[in-house]
Design a protein around this motif. Structure first.
Motif, short mmCIF file in Angstrom:
data_model
loop_
_atom_site.label_atom_id
_atom_site.label_comp_id
_atom_site.label_asym_id
_atom_site.label_seq_id
_atom_site.Cartn_x
_atom_site.Cartn_y
_atom_site.Cartn_z
N ALA A 46 53.11 56.44 67.34
CA ALA A 46 51.94 55.71 66.76
C ALA A 46 52.15 54.12 67.24
O ALA A 46 53.36 53.79 67.33
CB ALA A 46 51.99 55.90 65.30
N ALA A 47 51.13 53.55 67.34
CA ALA A 47 50.97 52.10 67.56
C ALA A 47 49.86 51.46 66.90
O ALA A 47 48.94 52.10 66.58
CB ALA A 47 50.84 52.00 69.24
N ILE A 48 50.18 50.36 66.39
CA ILE A 48 49.07 49.28 65.80
C ILE A 48 49.08 48.27 66.51
O ILE A 48 50.02 47.39 66.74
CB ILE A 48 49.52 49.30 64.19
N SER A 49 47.81 47.50 66.32
CA SER A 49 47.38 46.32 66.90
C SER A 49 48.06 45.18 65.94
O SER A 49 48.29 45.48 64.68
CB SER A 49 45.90 46.27 66.96
N ARG A 50 47.86 44.03 66.20
CA ARG A 50 48.13 42.86 65.54
C ARG A 50 47.47 42.60 64.19
O ARG A 50 48.19 42.45 63.22
CB ARG A 50 48.19 41.65 66.51
N VAL A 56 46.77 54.03 67.31
CA VAL A 56 46.85 55.27 68.22
C VAL A 56 47.79 56.13 67.60
O VAL A 56 48.92 55.81 67.43
CB VAL A 56 46.67 54.63 69.62
N TYR A 57 47.61 57.45 67.79
CA TYR A 57 48.91 58.45 67.32
C TYR A 57 48.80 59.32 68.64
O TYR A 57 47.90 59.65 69.41
CB TYR A 57 48.27 59.12 66.26
N ALA A 58 50.18 59.89 68.51
CA ALA A 58 50.30 61.15 69.36
C ALA A 58 49.79 62.48 68.70
O ALA A 58 49.58 62.25 67.42
CB ALA A 58 51.92 61.41 69.49
N ASP A 59 49.22 63.19 69.56
CA ASP A 59 48.60 64.39 69.00
C ASP A 59 49.47 65.17 67.91
O ASP A 59 48.87 66.02 66.96
CB ASP A 59 48.18 65.23 70.13
N SER A 60 50.78 65.18 68.26
CA SER A 60 51.62 65.95 67.32
C SER A 60 51.94 65.45 66.17
O SER A 60 52.08 66.22 65.07
CB SER A 60 52.93 65.94 68.06
N VAL A 61 51.24 64.21 65.91
CA VAL A 61 51.44 63.64 64.47
C VAL A 61 50.12 63.41 63.82
O VAL A 61 50.11 63.01 62.59
CB VAL A 61 52.50 62.45 64.37
N LYS A 62 48.98 63.44 64.56
CA LYS A 62 47.86 62.91 64.13
C LYS A 62 47.48 63.85 62.61
O LYS A 62 47.59 65.05 62.67
CB LYS A 62 46.66 63.40 64.99
N GLY A 63 46.98 63.08 61.69
CA GLY A 63 46.61 63.78 60.58
C GLY A 63 47.66 63.95 59.58
O GLY A 63 47.68 64.28 58.50
N ARG A 64 48.86 63.84 59.99
CA ARG A 64 50.34 63.93 59.20
C ARG A 64 50.82 62.33 58.87
O ARG A 64 51.46 62.34 57.92
CB ARG A 64 51.12 64.93 59.85
N LYS A 73 54.26 39.95 55.25
CA LYS A 73 56.02 40.36 55.41
C LYS A 73 56.61 40.71 56.59
O LYS A 73 57.68 40.90 56.83
CB LYS A 73 56.06 41.63 54.43
N ASN A 74 55.83 40.55 57.82
CA ASN A 74 56.22 40.83 59.08
C ASN A 74 56.78 42.37 59.19
O ASN A 74 57.77 42.47 59.69
CB ASN A 74 57.40 39.76 59.64
N THR A 75 56.09 43.13 58.79
CA THR A 75 56.76 44.51 58.33
C THR A 75 55.55 45.53 58.67
O THR A 75 54.40 45.57 58.60
CB THR A 75 57.43 44.74 56.84
N MET A 76 56.22 46.66 59.56
CA MET A 76 55.17 47.76 59.92
C MET A 76 55.95 49.11 59.12
O MET A 76 56.98 49.13 58.78
CB MET A 76 55.48 47.81 61.40
N TYR A 77 55.23 49.98 59.11
CA TYR A 77 55.44 51.26 58.17
C TYR A 77 54.86 52.48 58.80
O TYR A 77 53.99 52.72 59.70
CB TYR A 77 54.82 51.16 56.77
N LEU A 78 55.76 53.54 58.62
CA LEU A 78 55.37 54.74 58.85
C LEU A 78 55.30 55.69 58.01
O LEU A 78 56.39 56.30 57.40
CB LEU A 78 55.82 55.50 60.22
N GLN A 79 54.16 56.17 57.40
CA GLN A 79 54.21 56.96 56.06
C GLN A 79 54.02 58.47 56.80
O GLN A 79 53.12 58.89 57.65
CB GLN A 79 52.88 57.02 55.34
N MET A 80 55.05 59.32 56.75
CA MET A 80 55.13 60.94 57.48
C MET A 80 55.03 61.74 56.30
O MET A 80 55.77 61.73 55.42
CB MET A 80 56.55 60.94 58.03
N ASN A 81 53.86 62.54 56.52
CA ASN A 81 53.78 63.46 55.47
C ASN A 81 53.81 64.93 56.10
O ASN A 81 53.65 65.02 57.32
CB ASN A 81 52.37 63.20 54.81
#
Length: 121
Positions: A46-50, A56-64, A73-81
């Motif tokens: 996955a990627a995120i703009s400034r 944008v997400y890979a198809d394999s993780v889209k929706g999850r 906080k200069n921090t990025m997150y990835l919530q994985m469900n």
């Protein structure tokens, strides 16, 4: 010099959730997550703009999976469900000073050391 530090990996059962964090030092724009399973190539997740508005997400993780960032906080997150055994990999944070949202790992200049995510069946 930009430095990235991931955290939040671990062992979880299939169907469970994890949240990864990536703290950045320095000025960066686009940020992303990649992962690499044993014997496999590093792949885009996955990627995120400034601003955080565009993602944008890979198809394999889209929706999850959900990518987000907190610029204060200069921090990025990835919530994985709804994690699956096939999500098992080392997850890497990547960043670049470009404004272009890219799925290509060769377009990211800065990388973290990675954090292991293991999903048991």
């Amino acid at each position: 010099q930009v430095q990235l530090a991931e955290s939040g990996g671990g062992l979880v059962q299939a169907g469970g959730s994890l949240r990864l964090s990536c703290e950045a030092s320095g000025r960066i724009f686009v940020m992303s997550w990649f992962r690499q399973a044993p014997g496999e190539e590093r792949e885009f997740v996955a990627a995120i703009s400034r601003s955080g508005v565009s993602t944008v997400y890979a198809d394999s993780v889209k929706g999850r999976f959900t990518i987000a960032r907190d610029n204060s906080k200069n921090t990025m997150y990835l919530q994985m469900n709804s994690l699956k055994p096939e999500d098992t990999a080392v997850y890497y944070c990547a960043a670049d000073v470009s404004l272009r949202l890219s799925v290509n790992r060769n377009e990211y200049e800065y990388w973290g050391q990675g954090t292991q995510v293991t999903v048991s069946s």
